[in-house]
Design a protein around this motif. Structure first.
Motif, mmCIF file in Angstrom:
data_model
loop_
_atom_site.group_PDB
_atom_site.id
_atom_site.type_symbol
_atom_site.label_atom_id
_atom_site.label_comp_id
_atom_site.label_asym_id
_atom_site.label_seq_id
_atom_site.Cartn_x
_atom_site.Cartn_y
_atom_site.Cartn_z
ATOM 1 N N PRO A 1 0.808 -1.224 0.000
ATOM 2 C CA PRO A 1 0.000 0.000 0.000
ATOM 3 C C PRO A 1 0.841 1.274 0.000
ATOM 4 C CG PRO A 1 -0.160 -1.119 2.124
ATOM 5 C CD PRO A 1 0.633 -2.001 1.222
ATOM 6 N N ASP A 2 2.087 1.204 0.486
ATOM 7 C CA ASP A 2 2.952 2.387 0.581
ATOM 8 C C ASP A 2 4.399 1.941 0.363
ATOM 9 O OD1 ASP A 2 4.734 4.378 1.649
ATOM 10 O OD2 ASP A 2 3.093 5.199 2.835
ATOM 11 N N VAL A 3 4.962 2.318 -0.771
ATOM 12 C CA VAL A 3 6.304 1.873 -1.144
ATOM 13 C C VAL A 3 7.356 2.365 -0.152
ATOM 14 C CG1 VAL A 3 8.127 2.045 -2.909
ATOM 15 C CG2 VAL A 3 5.743 1.631 -3.588
ATOM 16 N N LYS A 4 7.312 3.639 0.206
ATOM 17 C CA LYS A 4 8.317 4.176 1.126
ATOM 18 C C LYS A 4 8.246 3.506 2.501
ATOM 19 C CE LYS A 4 9.295 8.675 -0.874
ATOM 20 N NZ LYS A 4 9.354 10.121 -0.622
ATOM 21 N N ALA A 5 7.046 3.199 2.973
ATOM 22 C CA ALA A 5 6.898 2.506 4.251
ATOM 23 C C ALA A 5 7.463 1.093 4.164
ATOM 24 C CB ALA A 5 5.431 2.474 4.681
ATOM 25 N N ALA A 6 7.240 0.403 3.046
ATOM 26 C CA ALA A 6 7.785 -0.943 2.856
ATOM 27 C C ALA A 6 9.308 -0.894 2.828
ATOM 28 C CB ALA A 6 7.241 -1.558 1.576
ATOM 29 N N GLN A 7 9.852 0.078 2.119
ATOM 30 C CA GLN A 7 11.310 0.211 2.066
ATOM 31 C C GLN A 7 11.882 0.459 3.457
ATOM 32 O OE1 GLN A 7 11.358 3.299 -1.072
ATOM 33 N NE2 GLN A 7 12.784 1.959 -2.152
ATOM 34 N N ALA A 8 11.252 1.307 4.230
ATOM 35 C CA ALA A 8 11.723 1.606 5.581
ATOM 36 C C ALA A 8 11.638 0.363 6.470
ATOM 37 C CB ALA A 8 10.927 2.760 6.188
ATOM 38 N N CYS B 1 18.080 -4.293 4.993
ATOM 39 C CA CYS B 1 18.248 -3.966 3.570
ATOM 40 C C CYS B 1 18.703 -2.519 3.381
ATOM 41 C CB CYS B 1 16.925 -4.164 2.825
ATOM 42 S SG CYS B 1 16.405 -5.884 2.699
ATOM 43 N N THR B 2 19.236 -2.263 2.202
ATOM 44 C CA THR B 2 19.596 -0.916 1.785
ATOM 45 C C THR B 2 18.523 -0.424 0.823
ATOM 46 O OG1 THR B 2 21.945 -1.414 1.968
ATOM 47 C CG2 THR B 2 21.341 0.461 0.573
ATOM 48 N N ILE B 3 18.028 0.777 1.042
ATOM 49 C CA ILE B 3 17.081 1.368 0.091
ATOM 50 C C ILE B 3 17.889 1.832 -1.110
ATOM 51 C CG2 ILE B 3 15.438 3.246 -0.336
ATOM 52 C CD1 ILE B 3 14.758 3.110 2.690
ATOM 53 N N GLU B 4 17.569 1.288 -2.272
ATOM 54 C CA GLU B 4 18.352 1.565 -3.479
ATOM 55 C C GLU B 4 17.782 2.704 -4.316
ATOM 56 O OE1 GLU B 4 21.244 0.463 -4.071
ATOM 57 O OE2 GLU B 4 21.346 -1.193 -2.652
ATOM 58 N N TRP B 5 16.474 2.741 -4.470
ATOM 59 C CA TRP B 5 15.879 3.760 -5.334
ATOM 60 C C TRP B 5 14.377 3.829 -5.101
ATOM 61 C CZ3 TRP B 5 12.250 1.971 -8.863
ATOM 62 C CH2 TRP B 5 12.237 0.592 -9.063
ATOM 63 N N GLY C 1 12.953 0.056 -4.765
ATOM 64 C CA GLY C 1 13.672 -1.183 -4.538
ATOM 65 C C GLY C 1 14.583 -1.143 -3.324
ATOM 66 N N VAL C 2 14.846 -2.327 -2.790
ATOM 67 C CA VAL C 2 15.808 -2.508 -1.712
ATOM 68 C C VAL C 2 16.716 -3.670 -2.102
ATOM 69 C CG1 VAL C 2 14.250 -1.657 0.092
ATOM 70 C CG2 VAL C 2 14.346 -4.111 -0.389
ATOM 71 N N SER C 3 17.845 -3.776 -1.393
ATOM 72 C CA SER C 3 18.738 -4.901 -1.630
ATOM 73 C C SER C 3 19.419 -5.303 -0.328
ATOM 74 C CB SER C 3 19.794 -4.551 -2.682
ATOM 75 O OG SER C 3 20.702 -3.598 -2.156
ATOM 76 N N HIS C 4 19.908 -6.527 -0.338
ATOM 77 C CA HIS C 4 20.716 -7.045 0.773
ATOM 78 C C HIS C 4 21.608 -8.117 0.154
ATOM 79 C CE1 HIS C 4 22.066 -8.679 4.513
ATOM 80 N NE2 HIS C 4 21.298 -7.856 5.212
ATOM 81 N N GLY C 5 22.900 -7.848 0.102
ATOM 82 C CA GLY C 5 23.795 -8.778 -0.578
ATOM 83 C C GLY C 5 23.406 -8.883 -2.039
ATOM 84 N N ASP D 1 6.801 -10.423 6.790
ATOM 85 C CA ASP D 1 6.715 -8.967 6.716
ATOM 86 C C ASP D 1 5.292 -8.507 7.048
ATOM 87 O OD1 ASP D 1 5.105 -9.154 4.410
ATOM 88 O OD2 ASP D 1 6.659 -8.430 3.054
ATOM 89 N N PRO D 2 5.049 -7.203 7.137
ATOM 90 C CA PRO D 2 3.715 -6.723 7.526
ATOM 91 C C PRO D 2 2.608 -7.027 6.517
ATOM 92 C CG PRO D 2 5.325 -4.935 7.642
ATOM 93 C CD PRO D 2 5.993 -6.111 7.011
ATOM 94 N N TYR D 3 2.989 -7.483 5.324
ATOM 95 C CA TYR D 3 2.015 -7.733 4.262
ATOM 96 C C TYR D 3 1.697 -9.220 4.131
ATOM 97 C CZ TYR D 3 4.259 -3.305 3.705
ATOM 98 O OH TYR D 3 4.813 -2.075 3.980
#
Length: 114
Positions: free
Chosen positions: A13-20, A28-32, A41-45, A102-104
């Motif tokens: 429902p909210d991309v920025k909230a999911a990334q956080a 994870c690292t927020i990539e873009w 997107g986010v990444s980890h390794g 995750d919350p979803y």
């Protein structure tokens, strides 16, 4: 032909909230983030996950993610207060694994071969 691992695009429902959330609880690292496209997107390794904003019903999915050191991953996610729904254990099918949600509702089985 050589293909790489697929990158899921999870509806949220909210991309920025999911990334956080993934940054804070999964490490994870927020990539873009692309505001106009409502995707980020986010990444980890070597793992990457995209999120796309959706107002539709969200159907959770299941992921199997390999970790070189599953005990270290478990300790880090525990310290980050991730929602661990199945504790680390050695399974009869030859994996050492734990499961985080995750919350979803998406489930991540983090594992390593025994």
């Amino acid at each position: 032909m050589k293909l790489s691992a697929p990158v899921p695009a999870l509806p949220v429902p909210d991309v920025k909230a999911a990334q956080a959330y993934y940054r804070d609880h999964f490490g994870c690292t927020i990539e873009w983030y692309h505001e106009e496209g409502r995707i980020g997107g986010v990444s980890h390794g070597e793992a990457a996950i995209f999120f796309r904003e959706s107002t539709d019903n969200i159907c959770p999915v299941v992921f199997w993610m390999y970790s070189e050191d599953v005990d270290e991953a478990y300790a880090e996610m525990t310290a980050r207060d991730a929602n661990i729904v199945a504790p680390i254990e050695d399974t009869p099918w030859g994996l050492r694994q734990f499961t985080v949600q995750d919350p979803y509702g998406n489930l991540f089985h983090i594992h390593h071969d025994i």
